[in-house]
Design an enzyme around this catalytic site. Structure first.
Site, PDB file in Angstrom:
ATOM      1  N   HIS B 441      43.250  49.570  46.020  1.00  0.00           N
ATOM      2  CA  HIS B 441      44.559  49.064  45.554  1.00  0.00           C
ATOM      3  C   HIS B 441      44.576  47.544  45.402  1.00  0.00           C
ATOM      4  O   HIS B 441      43.715  46.856  45.887  1.00  0.00           O
ATOM      5  CB  HIS B 441      45.709  49.566  46.432  1.00  0.00           C
ATOM      6  CG  HIS B 441      45.712  49.096  47.859  1.00  0.00           C
ATOM      7  ND1 HIS B 441      46.834  49.143  48.637  1.00  0.00           N
ATOM      8  CD2 HIS B 441      44.745  48.592  48.656  1.00  0.00           C
ATOM      9  CE1 HIS B 441      46.563  48.678  49.843  1.00  0.00           C
ATOM     10  NE2 HIS B 441      45.312  48.343  49.880  1.00  0.00           N
ATOM     11  N   GLU B 442      45.568  47.100  44.663  1.00  0.00           N
ATOM     12  CA  GLU B 442      45.711  45.676  44.296  1.00  0.00           C
ATOM     13  C   GLU B 442      44.482  45.174  43.534  1.00  0.00           C
ATOM     14  O   GLU B 442      44.038  44.049  43.721  1.00  0.00           O
ATOM     15  CB  GLU B 442      45.942  44.798  45.539  1.00  0.00           C
ATOM     16  CG  GLU B 442      46.992  45.261  46.505  1.00  0.00           C
ATOM     17  CD  GLU B 442      48.364  45.419  45.886  1.00  0.00           C
ATOM     18  OE1 GLU B 442      48.617  44.799  44.833  1.00  0.00           O
ATOM     19  OE2 GLU B 442      49.160  46.186  46.444  1.00  0.00           O
ATOM     20  N   GLY B 443      43.974  46.004  42.650  1.00  0.00           N
ATOM     21  CA  GLY B 443      42.800  45.626  41.865  1.00  0.00           C
ATOM     22  C   GLY B 443      41.541  46.114  42.545  1.00  0.00           C
ATOM     23  O   GLY B 443      41.185  45.628  43.620  1.00  0.00           O
TER      24      GLY B 443
END
Lengths: 250, 601
Positions: B441-443
């Site tokens: 998550h978050e890239g």
């Protein structure tokens, strides 16, 4: 009603206590210190009395060098209104502590003094009782419940046979047992507020007391370490060892 | 005695020896603080963790949230636990006094939060997302939006989310299709579907403030046409009380391998007449604003990776010290007592690997956290800009390295416990599952690697890259003069040289070769850079440890510092040599993966 809460800076209860190599004392270098757990319960009780409207002011007092201001700040963050540090770098006996506290009691005239029943470092269980004797105040020790009722305070004590409730005339001395309450943790806003609360420093020497040590610490030894076990070859060998080495059967 | 949640001595080392957190008191913003207030906050966080979260940690893991078609149900113990966090003020600790905060330095707040992360499983995720959401609004929203939404979030009455991902648009945000239409009153009507929205629905707060990425009617295609909206679950009445339902419907919950306490939701916005949304900042600037939150969230993700790595390390260390099993190869006597497994060299190897990863990662995330503070509160404008440059450049590494090596550390923790690590009577398998999300998550790691080599490295004439290299060079020079560290100083120098030549050759390949091929090994580049950075931070730790050892410290501290030097050595001897492998792949623009055909699988 003013409540005075004497507190002590001790080794944190989570820390495994070590003895100095020369057996001269407990090794306190580099060790995490904290407010004595029974004293923390005392602070909590006083703060609850204030929150209930029974107490008007809670004063925390500690005796020691500058480092005990940390514990006083903690007490302030937990809800005490102001603090007094009696400044000394001497190791004091319980009697000296009680005598110094007596002076504070004379000056502050609290209706209630709440102390921990003992400190987890020296385990003496003396200060509260001595202070009661010196001041002539009534005492209720090992409290698991404290209820102020007009000019009296009802203290439920944890005694060997169960619980005993005594009614004391105020002013009185109460020492706390473990089950009196569960202390709170300081909220962040209160930690910040504590920094602005007054903390007075008074040199112990100014109290005009003879603080010469009455006891001498001869040595401190750690409990014997548990030895590794051995596997015996036969029942006979086991019985023989229990009889002659351990001497637990005859 | 149960295993410590975290090594408190190490936390103290990080805060006060490696990073000068106490020195922050000299900054105006922090002038009311001292080391004692810092420690009190940490004690409070620990007390809440022990009292409210540790007892329910396993239940949070084994009782996933359920959805009955109308409402989400979480275990009832979570709400009071989160309420305790809010009541303590920890949720808003870093905020301004005016907003009810304590102006606590972020690095201290981060250290305090470690306890809550470890004990709270991901229950704390709700608070963290809320903080990040509130911070974004404070940076980019109008005063009216801040007044309406930020204060209740900092008070814990409302919670926040970030709603980006859609069923057809995850890592590729440019394709998002959620629509926003401007209404006559200046607000917008938002409609569309979002998925994987953490904390998207629950009963923990009065209201939920979604930050939603959507495309305004007529806006350009791709990332340039994305705007950001505040879309609350419930609208507010004029007096601020909770008003009408805003058509944010829960379409379903996802069931995750870890992080189970935090709902992952599919949300449907505005199915009937459109959910009311309030534009944040200006139209078509949404992605820029969201990156503000994402950059912060990326540090949090890295921090979670590092903290969980430490949690598993401490747990398996305690286990290894107390679990008797087997005898040393040199001992042939079956009647001799068994040794604790820490006596086996291979177990110490696995513990050392965890220490090297976990404490290396912790140093990195706290460094990042300090930079995020410095960019706002450092004394001079120049220092603030420099911190910004470093942080902006290092963010992909701060996010990724702990996320990749944190789970590796947790895997070793499981291995130390053997069969006992694979069952849920011990938390190490949970740490692993919870930690596994962080590389996603978050890239994802892949996205971060492209961000690093294709964007961050060349940006502003390689300003961030060069600043990072110069920071490392400073440490190399210092370490060179210290007995016992010169070997590592020159190793790091070599590694930095390798990094420089490799960077040059990758940049050249990007401008001369097929760009898809040139970027095919971008993760190798990120891995290499990450290892060099961690090696650098270990050398920094080694300098502190060496200097402290020279002062003849207390026996306990002596052990502690020697442990630091041993972990430093482990990282340099066992991990850093991998740089050569990545170098080869990168310098040769190795095409193995690139050439692979789908049909050949």
């Amino acid at each position: 009603m003013k409540v005075l809460v004497p507190i002590k800076r001790v080794i944190d209860y989570n820390v495994k206590v070590r003895v100095k190599a020369d057996n001269s004392n407990v090794d306190l270098a580099n060790v995490k210190m904290a407010i004595n757990p029974f004293c923390e319960i005392a602070v909590e009780e006083a703060v609850r009395l204030k929150e209930a409207g029974t107490a008007t002011e809670v004063i925390a007092v500690s005796i020691g060098d500058k480092s005990c201001q940390e514990q006083l700040r903690t007490a302030l963050a937990l809800g005490a209104d102001r603090a007094i540090q009696i400044d000394t770098d001497q190791n004091l006996d319980s009697l000296h502590v009680a005598k110094l506290l007596q002076k504070v009691v004379e000056e502050e005239q609290p209706q209630l003094v709440i102390l921990g029943k003992q400190s987890i470092d020296s385990d003496n269980n003396q200060t509260g009782q001595m202070l009661a004797a010196l001041t002539g105040m009534a005492q209720g020790t090992f409290a698991s419940a404290v209820n102020v009722d007009g000019e009296k305070v009802n203290v439920t004590r944890e005694v060997d046979g169960g619980l005993q409730t005594v009614a004391l005339n105020l002013p009185a001395i109460v020492t706390t047992d473990l089950r009196l309450n569960e202390p709170r943790y300081a909220s962040l806003p209160n930690i910040m507020k504590a920094k602005r609360k007054p903390l007075a420093v008074k040199p112990a020497a100014d109290f005009g007391l003879d603080l010469t040590a009455r006891t001498t610490l001869l040595k401190v030894t750690p409990p014997a370490e548990r030895q590794a076990g051995i596997v015996v070859e036969s029942i006979d060998e086991l019985v023989e060892k229990l009889k002659n080495e351990a001497k637990v059967i005859s | 005695m149960a295993a410590a949640m975290i090594n408190e001595r190490d936390l103290e080392f990080m805060l006060y020896e490696l990073f000068d957190s106490e020195g922050l008191i000299g900054r105006e913003r922090y002038q009311d603080h001292d080391r004692q207030t810092f420690n009190e906050v940490i004690n409070t966080a620990k007390a809440i963790a022990e009292k409210h979260f540790l007892p329910i940690r396993q239940k949070l893991d084994t009782h996933q949230p359920t959805f009955d078609g109308k409402k989400v149900h979480l275990i009832p113990e979570l709400k009071p636990a989160i309420a305790a966090v809010n009541a303590s003020g920890i949720g808003s600790a870093t905020a301004d006094y005016e907003l009810g905060g304590m102006q606590l330095p972020p690095i201290v707040a981060s250290a305090a939060a470690t306890y809550l992360t470890i004990a709270g499983g991901v229950g704390m995720g709700y608070n963290m997302l809320t903080t990040a959401n509130a911070n974004l609004l404070q940076a980019h929203a109008s005063k009216e939006l801040i007044d309406t939404w930020v204060k209740p979030m900092l008070d814990g009455r409302f919670m926040g989310t970030m709603a980006m991902t859609e069923p057809g648009s995850g890592s590729g945000l440019g394709d998002l299709s959620t629509k926003a239409v401007k209404a006559s009153d200046g607000s917008y009507r938002v409609s569309g579907s979002k998925i994987f929205i953490s904390g998207g629905d629950h009963d923990l707060s009065e209201n939920i403030v979604h930050l939603v990425l959507a495309r305004v009617q007529g806006a350009p295609k791709g990332v340039k046409g994305i705007s950001l909206f505040v879309v609350p679950k419930f609208l507010l009445n004029d007096d601020g009380s909770i008003g009408a339902d805003n058509e944010v419907a829960l379409a379903g919950l996802f069931h995750k391998m870890g992080g189970k306490a935090q709902t992952s939701t599919a949300l449907s916005f505005g199915e009937k007449s459109g959910s009311v949304g309030y534009l944040v900042g200006e139209e078509n600037q949404g992605l820029k604003y969201m990156f503000h939150m994402m950059n912060e969230a990326r540090i949090m993700v890295g921090t979670s990776g590092a903290v969980l790595a430490n949690a598993g390390f401490q747990y398996s260390l305690d286990y290894a010290k107390n679990r008797p099993q087997g005898r040393l190869p040199s001992c042939k006597d079956p009647l001799s007592p068994m040794v604790n497994i820490i006596e086996h060299a291979d177990v110490r190897r696995m513990l050392l690997a965890q220490k090297a990863y976990a404490e290396g990662a912790m140093a990195l995330v706290l460094y990042g956290t300090q930079l995020s503070d410095d960019e706002k509160t450092a004394p001079s404008q120049e220092q603030r800009e420099y911190a910004h440059t470093l942080l902006d450049f290092l963010t992909p590494i701060i996010k990724t390295w702990p996320s990749e090596y944190g789970p590796k550390a947790n895997s070793y923790a499981i291995q130390v416990l053997g069969g006992h690590g694979y069952i849920n009577e011990h938390p190490v398998e949970m740490f692993y599952r919870d930690n596994r999300l962080n590389a996603i998550h978050e890239g994802t790691t892949g996205i971060q690697s492209l961000d690093l080599i294709a964007r961050k490295v060349p940006m502003n004439n390689m300003e961030g890259y060069l600043a990072t290299i110069s920071e490392m060079n400073k440490t190399i020079v210092i370490a060179k003069e210290i007995e016992g560290l010169n070997e590592f100083s020159s190793e790091l120098k070599n590694a930095v040289n390798t990094l420089n030549s490799t960077t040059e050759s990758v940049l050249k390949a990007m401008s001369t070769k097929n760009i898809d091929l040139a970027l095919a090994n971008s993760v190798s580049y990120l891995s290499m850079f990450g290892h060099v950075i961690i090696a650098w931070l270990w050398l920094k730790q080694g300098i502190v440890a060496s200097n402290a050892l020279a002062e003849q410290p207390h026996q306990d501290d002596k052990h502690f510092y020697q442990g630091k030097l041993q972990a430093l050595q482990y990282f340099y001897r066992i991990e850093l040599p991998q740089v050569a492998v990545w170098q080869k792949v990168l310098v040769n623009t190795d095409s193995t993966s690139f050439d692979m055909q789908a049909e050949w699988f």
